[in-house]
Design an enzyme around this catalytic site. Structure first.
Site, PDB file in Angstrom:
ATOM      1  N   CYS A 233       0.997  -1.064   0.272  1.00  0.00           N
ATOM      2  CA  CYS A 233       0.255  -0.423   0.485  1.00  0.00           C
ATOM      3  C   CYS A 233       0.648   1.511   0.244  1.00  0.00           C
ATOM      4  O   CYS A 233       0.860   1.437   0.909  1.00  0.00           O
ATOM      5  CB  CYS A 233      -1.022   0.021   0.939  1.00  0.00           C
ATOM      6  SG  CYS A 233      -1.842  -1.450   1.282  1.00  0.00           S
ATOM      7  N   ALA A 234       1.433   1.238  -1.230  1.00  0.00           N
ATOM      8  CA  ALA A 234       3.076   2.092  -1.011  1.00  0.00           C
ATOM      9  C   ALA A 234       2.349   3.703  -0.889  1.00  0.00           C
ATOM     10  O   ALA A 234       3.318   4.708  -0.698  1.00  0.00           O
ATOM     11  CB  ALA A 234       3.486   1.679  -2.350  1.00  0.00           C
ATOM     12  N   ALA A 235       1.195   4.640  -2.134  1.00  0.00           N
ATOM     13  CA  ALA A 235       0.894   5.656  -1.764  1.00  0.00           C
ATOM     14  C   ALA A 235       1.335   6.629  -0.415  1.00  0.00           C
ATOM     15  O   ALA A 235       0.269   6.007   0.552  1.00  0.00           O
ATOM     16  CB  ALA A 235      -0.286   5.603  -2.701  1.00  0.00           C
ATOM     17  N   PRO A 236       1.551   7.498   0.329  1.00  0.00           N
ATOM     18  CA  PRO A 236       2.260   8.168  -1.274  1.00  0.00           C
ATOM     19  C   PRO A 236       3.511   8.116  -1.529  1.00  0.00           C
ATOM     20  O   PRO A 236       3.839   8.966  -2.346  1.00  0.00           O
ATOM     21  CB  PRO A 236       2.306   9.777  -0.837  1.00  0.00           C
ATOM     22  CG  PRO A 236       2.356   9.207   0.761  1.00  0.00           C
ATOM     23  CD  PRO A 236       1.658   8.402   1.818  1.00  0.00           C
ATOM     24  N   GLY A 237       4.213   6.936  -1.072  1.00  0.00           N
ATOM     25  CA  GLY A 237       5.565   6.600  -1.583  1.00  0.00           C
ATOM     26  C   GLY A 237       6.763   7.517  -0.769  1.00  0.00           C
ATOM     27  O   GLY A 237       8.169   6.814  -1.121  1.00  0.00           O
ATOM     28  N   ASN A 238       6.698   7.832   0.705  1.00  0.00           N
ATOM     29  CA  ASN A 238       7.518   8.435   1.401  1.00  0.00           C
ATOM     30  C   ASN A 238       8.699   6.845   1.771  1.00  0.00           C
ATOM     31  O   ASN A 238       9.611   6.728   1.717  1.00  0.00           O
ATOM     32  CB  ASN A 238       7.045   9.431   2.045  1.00  0.00           C
ATOM     33  CG  ASN A 238       6.193  10.025   2.292  1.00  0.00           C
ATOM     34  OD1 ASN A 238       6.296  10.703   0.912  1.00  0.00           O
ATOM     35  ND2 ASN A 238       5.461  11.031   2.521  1.00  0.00           N
ATOM     36  N   LYS A 239       7.222   6.058   2.194  1.00  0.00           N
ATOM     37  CA  LYS A 239       8.767   4.469   2.737  1.00  0.00           C
ATOM     38  C   LYS A 239       8.663   3.916   1.470  1.00  0.00           C
ATOM     39  O   LYS A 239      10.186   3.446   1.551  1.00  0.00           O
ATOM     40  CB  LYS A 239       7.588   3.954   3.409  1.00  0.00           C
ATOM     41  CG  LYS A 239       7.288   4.617   5.067  1.00  0.00           C
ATOM     42  CD  LYS A 239       5.657   3.140   5.536  1.00  0.00           C
ATOM     43  CE  LYS A 239       5.635   3.820   7.005  1.00  0.00           C
ATOM     44  NZ  LYS A 239       4.023   5.197   6.519  1.00  0.00           N
ATOM     45  N   ASP A 311       2.455  -1.925   4.739  1.00  0.00           N
ATOM     46  CA  ASP A 311       1.627  -0.526   5.972  1.00  0.00           C
ATOM     47  C   ASP A 311       0.014  -0.213   5.407  1.00  0.00           C
ATOM     48  O   ASP A 311       0.173   0.641   4.523  1.00  0.00           O
ATOM     49  CB  ASP A 311       2.500   1.170   5.669  1.00  0.00           C
ATOM     50  CG  ASP A 311       2.118   1.566   6.005  1.00  0.00           C
ATOM     51  OD1 ASP A 311       2.152   1.952   7.357  1.00  0.00           O
ATOM     52  OD2 ASP A 311       2.462   3.371   6.017  1.00  0.00           O
ATOM     53  N   CYS A 362      -0.608   3.546  11.491  1.00  0.00           N
ATOM     54  CA  CYS A 362      -0.156   4.513  12.041  1.00  0.00           C
ATOM     55  C   CYS A 362      -2.022   5.061  12.929  1.00  0.00           C
ATOM     56  O   CYS A 362      -1.910   5.755  12.805  1.00  0.00           O
ATOM     57  CB  CYS A 362      -0.150   5.854  11.026  1.00  0.00           C
ATOM     58  SG  CYS A 362      -1.919   6.008   9.506  1.00  0.00           S
TER      59      CYS A 362
END
Length: 439
Positions: A233-239, A311, A362
């Protein structure tokens, strides 16, 4: 005028104990903590482009230009060598002055201001008539959400809270012109109630404003150069970009998200990393159990990945400060564990024997954190908990089927007296590291 007493500013966060799944003592401790903003600002440095030492010099110069001799301290942590922290400012200067005009913002904007943001045009609900450019104003957040956009008189409400002092950069006729809507910074914040430096967002190609637990999460995953990694669940791509940087941009990272708009929004962040492949796909269908062929696009065959980061979508109740009175309905909160179990059911077979799965959220609810881990261990005997290092948070909360040793392997970021780093104030977060048994 300042932070109201706990029962007041926690209005709307008085969740039922059975929803949060914590005991009443823990609930009393969590609620006031959730309603206050973290005071430590953290940036992740892109070590593929610059050194932490060089960026620290640049950041310190910006802070000195803004605050002079009172500039906040910039420092690092050995467990997160790519991170720089900015300490809070003295809050004694954040004084309300009744001679100033008032400006009202919504709770979302108010929360951002308390984290160090400036005020953008869409967040301004009300500005008093006659307010001039460059004028200093008292900024309030509208907790009940009853202030009408465009209000020109002083907003009379007992449930507004003073959050800081700002300098006006846009006037009323610009903010509320329906034919020519404006964007950009409407009020430059000079001080806020929390003491978080009002820097806005200094993120660029060299560094990214990011919460500390999110950085810990990727460090716990411990991706290695040359590996194949799935960010479910990648967005917003920070990790995702953090994973790529720790891998030295060598290997393959599949970044998956089920929202076309979110995939488009993170494309700009990913373009400079040759190891990342972004896919618009529903992660609850990521595993194809009918084939053993290797695939470059989802769905994927069993045992396709060395490491997986899940995440997971969650209630987000760890995002501080929680100022909004309109808390999610019980049914919505209770829907997240179902989604999280579905995603884990896809992740486990995609993991190679000996591979690592990191589950994170989170939020602060046991139902989305410890209970999900407990469920996964029961359902998948091939999984075992391993220590989520580096350990900067507290142990997990105890459950009947999670013993103390297992809880100590988890990380929970919250208002616990056991927190390893008392001087770091973070958002609420949860991390579990699971390993699949070798064949």
């Amino acid at each position: 005028m300042f932070y109201p007493k706990t029962p007041f500013y926690g209005k709307g966060l008085q969740l039922e104990t059975e929803i949060l799944k914590v005991n009443s003592g823990e609930l009393k401790k969590i609620l006031p903590w959730l309603c206050k903003a973290p005071r430590t600002t953290t940036y992740r440095i892109n070590t593929l482009r610059t050194s932490v030492a060089d960026y620290k010099v640049k950041l310190e110069a910006k802070l000195i230009a803004l605050y002079g001799p009172k500039a906040p301290r910039v420092y690092g942590l050995k467990d997160l060598p790519e991170m720089l922290c900015i300490s809070p400012l003295d809050t004694t200067e954040n004084k309300y002055d009744d001679c100033r005009k008032e400006l009202i913002v919504d709770t979302s904007c108010g929360a951002a201001v308390l984290r160090g943001a400036h005020i953008y045009a869409p967040g301004v609900l009300a500005m008093e008539s006659g307010t001039q450019l460059q004028e200093l104003v008292n900024v309030f957040a509208d907790l009940p959400g009853k202030c009408k956009r465009g209000t020109a008189t002083r907003y009379d409400c007992d449930e507004k809270i003073f959050i800081g002092v700002g300098q006006v950069l846009m006037q009323r006729h610009q903010l509320y012109n329906k034919e020519q809507p404006v964007s950009g910074i409407a009020v430059r914040m000079l001080t806020n109630l929390t003491g978080v430096p009002t820097l806005g967002d200094l993120s660029d190609a060299d560094a990214l404003l990011q919460n500390l637990p999110s950085m810990v999460c990727v460090r716990v995953l411990d991706p290695q150069p040359g590996e194949r990694v799935l960010d479910m669940c990648a967005a917003p791509g920070n990790k995702t970009t953090h994973i790529a940087e720790l891998m030295g941009n060598r290997g393959t990272i599949i970044a998956m998200d089920n929202s076309a708009s979110r995939v488009r929004s993170m494309t700009g962040k990913l373009v400079n990393y040759s190891c990342i492949e972004a896919h618009l796909f529903d992660a609850t269908k990521a595993w194809d159990g009918s084939t053993d062929r290797d695939s470059t696009a989802p769905p994927f065959a069993s045992s396709s990945f060395d490491r997986i980061l899940l995440d997971a979508p969650c209630s987000g109740l760890g995002n501080r400060p929680q100022l909004c009175c309109n808390i999610k309905q019980s049914k919505v909160l209770q829907s997240y564990p179902h989604i999280q179990r579905n995603l884990l059911s896809q992740a486990v077979p995609l993991l190679r024997p000996g591979g690592t799965l990191v589950y994170s959220t989170c939020t602060v609810t046991e139902a989305e954190c410890e209970e999900i881990v407990s469920w996964a261990l029961r359902k998948y005997p091939q999984l075992q908990l391993v220590d989520a290092m580096p350990k900067l948070g507290s142990p997990g909360l105890p459950l009947p089927d999670l013993d103390a040793a297992q809880c100590d392997l988890l990380q929970r970021f919250g208002p616990s007296h056991d927190n390893r780093l008392q001087n770091l104030d973070t958002v609420g977060f949860f991390i579990a590291k699971l390993q699949r048994a070798s064949a």
